[in-house]
Design a protein around this motif. Structure first.
Motif, PDB file in Angstrom:
ATOM      1  N   ASN A 115       8.539 -24.544 -18.778  1.00  0.00           N
ATOM      2  CA  ASN A 115       9.889 -25.041 -18.497  1.00  0.00           C
ATOM      3  C   ASN A 115      10.390 -25.831 -19.686  1.00  0.00           C
ATOM      4  O   ASN A 115       9.767 -26.806 -20.104  1.00  0.00           O
ATOM      5  CB  ASN A 115       9.907 -25.896 -17.232  1.00  0.00           C
ATOM      6  CG  ASN A 115       9.817 -25.052 -15.981  1.00  0.00           C
ATOM      7  OD1 ASN A 115       8.729 -24.806 -15.487  1.00  0.00           O
ATOM      8  ND2 ASN A 115      10.938 -24.573 -15.497  1.00  0.00           N
ATOM      9  N   CYS A 116      11.512 -25.401 -20.241  1.00  0.00           N
ATOM     10  CA  CYS A 116      12.079 -26.024 -21.434  1.00  0.00           C
ATOM     11  C   CYS A 116      12.436 -27.486 -21.152  1.00  0.00           C
ATOM     12  O   CYS A 116      13.096 -27.781 -20.157  1.00  0.00           O
ATOM     13  CB  CYS A 116      13.329 -25.238 -21.841  1.00  0.00           C
ATOM     14  SG  CYS A 116      14.288 -26.026 -23.135  1.00  0.00           S
ATOM     15  N   PRO A 117      12.004 -28.419 -22.022  1.00  0.00           N
ATOM     16  CA  PRO A 117      12.322 -29.838 -21.789  1.00  0.00           C
ATOM     17  C   PRO A 117      13.813 -30.140 -22.000  1.00  0.00           C
ATOM     18  O   PRO A 117      14.289 -31.201 -21.629  1.00  0.00           O
ATOM     19  CB  PRO A 117      11.469 -30.574 -22.827  1.00  0.00           C
ATOM     20  CG  PRO A 117      11.194 -29.570 -23.886  1.00  0.00           C
ATOM     21  CD  PRO A 117      11.179 -28.226 -23.222  1.00  0.00           C
ATOM     22  N   LEU A 118      14.557 -29.195 -22.597  1.00  0.00           N
ATOM     23  CA  LEU A 118      15.981 -29.431 -22.864  1.00  0.00           C
ATOM     24  C   LEU A 118      16.899 -28.783 -21.828  1.00  0.00           C
ATOM     25  O   LEU A 118      17.842 -29.407 -21.367  1.00  0.00           O
ATOM     26  CB  LEU A 118      16.328 -28.951 -24.276  1.00  0.00           C
ATOM     27  CG  LEU A 118      15.682 -29.823 -25.355  1.00  0.00           C
ATOM     28  CD1 LEU A 118      15.386 -29.031 -26.611  1.00  0.00           C
ATOM     29  CD2 LEU A 118      16.549 -31.022 -25.666  1.00  0.00           C
ATOM     30  N   CYS A 119      16.634 -27.522 -21.465  1.00  0.00           N
ATOM     31  CA  CYS A 119      17.534 -26.874 -20.498  1.00  0.00           C
ATOM     32  C   CYS A 119      16.878 -26.720 -19.127  1.00  0.00           C
ATOM     33  O   CYS A 119      17.562 -26.420 -18.150  1.00  0.00           O
ATOM     34  CB  CYS A 119      18.012 -25.521 -21.018  1.00  0.00           C
ATOM     35  SG  CYS A 119      16.756 -24.224 -20.995  1.00  0.00           S
ATOM     36  N   GLY A 120      15.562 -26.895 -19.046  1.00  0.00           N
ATOM     37  CA  GLY A 120      14.887 -26.833 -17.753  1.00  0.00           C
ATOM     38  C   GLY A 120      14.456 -25.438 -17.332  1.00  0.00           C
ATOM     39  O   GLY A 120      13.673 -25.282 -16.397  1.00  0.00           O
ATOM     40  N   GLN A 125      11.065 -23.281 -30.293  1.00  0.00           N
ATOM     41  CA  GLN A 125      12.435 -22.921 -29.928  1.00  0.00           C
ATOM     42  C   GLN A 125      12.454 -22.212 -28.584  1.00  0.00           C
ATOM     43  O   GLN A 125      11.701 -21.241 -28.369  1.00  0.00           O
ATOM     44  CB  GLN A 125      13.072 -22.020 -30.989  1.00  0.00           C
ATOM     45  CG  GLN A 125      14.547 -21.778 -30.688  1.00  0.00           C
ATOM     46  CD  GLN A 125      15.206 -20.804 -31.635  1.00  0.00           C
ATOM     47  OE1 GLN A 125      14.549 -19.968 -32.254  1.00  0.00           O
ATOM     48  NE2 GLN A 125      16.524 -20.903 -31.759  1.00  0.00           N
ATOM     49  N   CYS A 126      13.288 -22.724 -27.687  1.00  0.00           N
ATOM     50  CA  CYS A 126      13.448 -22.121 -26.365  1.00  0.00           C
ATOM     51  C   CYS A 126      14.308 -20.869 -26.515  1.00  0.00           C
ATOM     52  O   CYS A 126      15.407 -20.936 -27.066  1.00  0.00           O
ATOM     53  CB  CYS A 126      14.116 -23.120 -25.428  1.00  0.00           C
ATOM     54  SG  CYS A 126      14.716 -22.401 -23.886  1.00  0.00           S
ATOM     55  N   LEU A 127      13.833 -19.735 -26.034  1.00  0.00           N
ATOM     56  CA  LEU A 127      14.606 -18.502 -26.182  1.00  0.00           C
ATOM     57  C   LEU A 127      15.714 -18.400 -25.136  1.00  0.00           C
ATOM     58  O   LEU A 127      16.508 -17.478 -25.158  1.00  0.00           O
ATOM     59  CB  LEU A 127      13.687 -17.272 -26.133  1.00  0.00           C
ATOM     60  CG  LEU A 127      12.717 -17.160 -27.316  1.00  0.00           C
ATOM     61  CD1 LEU A 127      11.985 -15.828 -27.298  1.00  0.00           C
ATOM     62  CD2 LEU A 127      13.420 -17.354 -28.661  1.00  0.00           C
ATOM     63  N   HIS A 128      15.783 -19.385 -24.234  1.00  0.00           N
ATOM     64  CA  HIS A 128      16.877 -19.382 -23.264  1.00  0.00           C
ATOM     65  C   HIS A 128      18.085 -20.160 -23.798  1.00  0.00           C
ATOM     66  O   HIS A 128      19.181 -19.630 -23.866  1.00  0.00           O
ATOM     67  CB  HIS A 128      16.402 -19.984 -21.934  1.00  0.00           C
ATOM     68  CG  HIS A 128      17.451 -19.987 -20.868  1.00  0.00           C
ATOM     69  ND1 HIS A 128      17.813 -18.846 -20.185  1.00  0.00           N
ATOM     70  CD2 HIS A 128      18.236 -20.972 -20.383  1.00  0.00           C
ATOM     71  CE1 HIS A 128      18.768 -19.138 -19.325  1.00  0.00           C
ATOM     72  NE2 HIS A 128      19.052 -20.425 -19.420  1.00  0.00           N
ATOM     73  N   CYS A 129      17.858 -21.438 -24.213  1.00  0.00           N
ATOM     74  CA  CYS A 129      18.988 -22.254 -24.700  1.00  0.00           C
ATOM     75  C   CYS A 129      19.044 -22.317 -26.224  1.00  0.00           C
ATOM     76  O   CYS A 129      19.998 -22.833 -26.791  1.00  0.00           O
ATOM     77  CB  CYS A 129      18.921 -23.667 -24.123  1.00  0.00           C
ATOM     78  SG  CYS A 129      17.563 -24.664 -24.750  1.00  0.00           S
ATOM     79  N   ARG A 130      18.002 -21.791 -26.898  1.00  0.00           N
ATOM     80  CA  ARG A 130      17.937 -21.748 -28.369  1.00  0.00           C
ATOM     81  C   ARG A 130      17.729 -23.122 -29.009  1.00  0.00           C
ATOM     82  O   ARG A 130      17.816 -23.258 -30.218  1.00  0.00           O
ATOM     83  CB  ARG A 130      19.203 -21.099 -28.969  1.00  0.00           C
ATOM     84  CG  ARG A 130      19.426 -19.685 -28.517  1.00  0.00           C
ATOM     85  CD  ARG A 130      18.754 -18.737 -29.475  1.00  0.00           C
ATOM     86  NE  ARG A 130      18.414 -17.487 -28.812  1.00  0.00           N
ATOM     87  CZ  ARG A 130      17.573 -16.598 -29.287  1.00  0.00           C
ATOM     88  NH1 ARG A 130      16.974 -16.802 -30.434  1.00  0.00           N
ATOM     89  NH2 ARG A 130      17.294 -15.510 -28.633  1.00  0.00           N
TER      90      ARG A 130
HETATM   91 ZN   LIG Z   1      15.902 -24.310 -23.165  1.00  0.00          ZN
END
Ligand SMILES: [Zn+2]
Length: 215
Positions: free
Chosen positions: A15-20, A46-51
């Motif tokens: 789970n991305c710490p920035l976008c969840g 780098q989160c591939l969901h929110c970049r």
């Molecule tokens: Zn993210």
């Protein structure tokens, strides 16, 4: 509820710490001296969901400072969500401060839910009677939020650490999920039923009450 996968050094997805979002992360090592691998190393994921990027030094996340804490349950009341977010923003630098804020959030949540009882212990017990998982009560007891050894609000427990804070984040969300989100979803599903079905259910429930049948 989908379990929260905490960010972990060089783990492929979490789970991305920035976008969840639960997303794949791309890791890149950055050396202060490429010739000397013993020199300082920073790593980005780098989160591939929110970049967006989280920044790590060896196996420790430096940014965002929320570390591994999950995002708050969306159904939490705003005031409690604010306490939760404040706890989240300081958890990597002050886990004890985060734990104190989360204790406060749990107290406010019990009051918001109208839990009956003279103290937090009784209130959580009341919520268990209303359907809250008894394991949540035991977990709160084990991290000294309720029970005999509980510290008083605003008082810091010297033994609080990252693990306690991490447990408390999960527990706030679990209470919100069971006592707010789940009943809300049930009510929404029920609301979508055709009138004829609703009447049949109400008639059945009324008959069961009259005959003393609880099944
Ligand atoms: Zn993210």
């Amino acid at each position: 509820m989908v379990p929260h996968e905490a960010p972990q050094y060089h783990k492929e997805a979490f789970n991305c710490p920035l976008c969840g979002a639960y997303a794949t992360h791309q890791w890149h090592d950055h050396w202060s001296d490429p010739e000397d691998k013993g020199a300082g190393q920073l790593t980005t994921a780098q989160c591939l969901h929110c970049r967006m990027y989280s920044i790590w030094h060896r196996n420790r996340m430096l940014y965002p400072t929320s570390g591994a804490a999950p995002l708050p349950n969306a159904d939490l009341p705003d005031e409690i969500k604010a306490d939760y977010q404040e706890a989240r923003s300081i958890t990597s630098v002050s886990p004890r401060g985060a734990a104190a804020l989360l204790r406060l959030a749990i107290e406010k949540l019990c009051n918001h839910l109208g839990a009956k009882g003279r103290n937090l212990n009784d209130q959580i017990g009341d919520l268990v009677e209303q359907g809250l998982d008894p394991l949540i009560q035991q977990s709160l007891d084990s991290v000294r939020v309720i029970g005999n050894e509980a510290v008083h609000p605003g008082q810091l427990d010297l033994k609080d650490d990252q693990e306690t804070a991490a447990t408390l984040f999960e527990l706030v969300n679990l209470i919100a999920e069971r006592m707010i989100s789940y009943p809300k979803r049930v009510a929404e599903t029920y609301g979508r039923l055709p009138e004829s079905k609703k009447n049949a259910i109400e008639k059945r429930d009324k008959t069961n009450t009259e005959t003393g049948c609880s099944a």
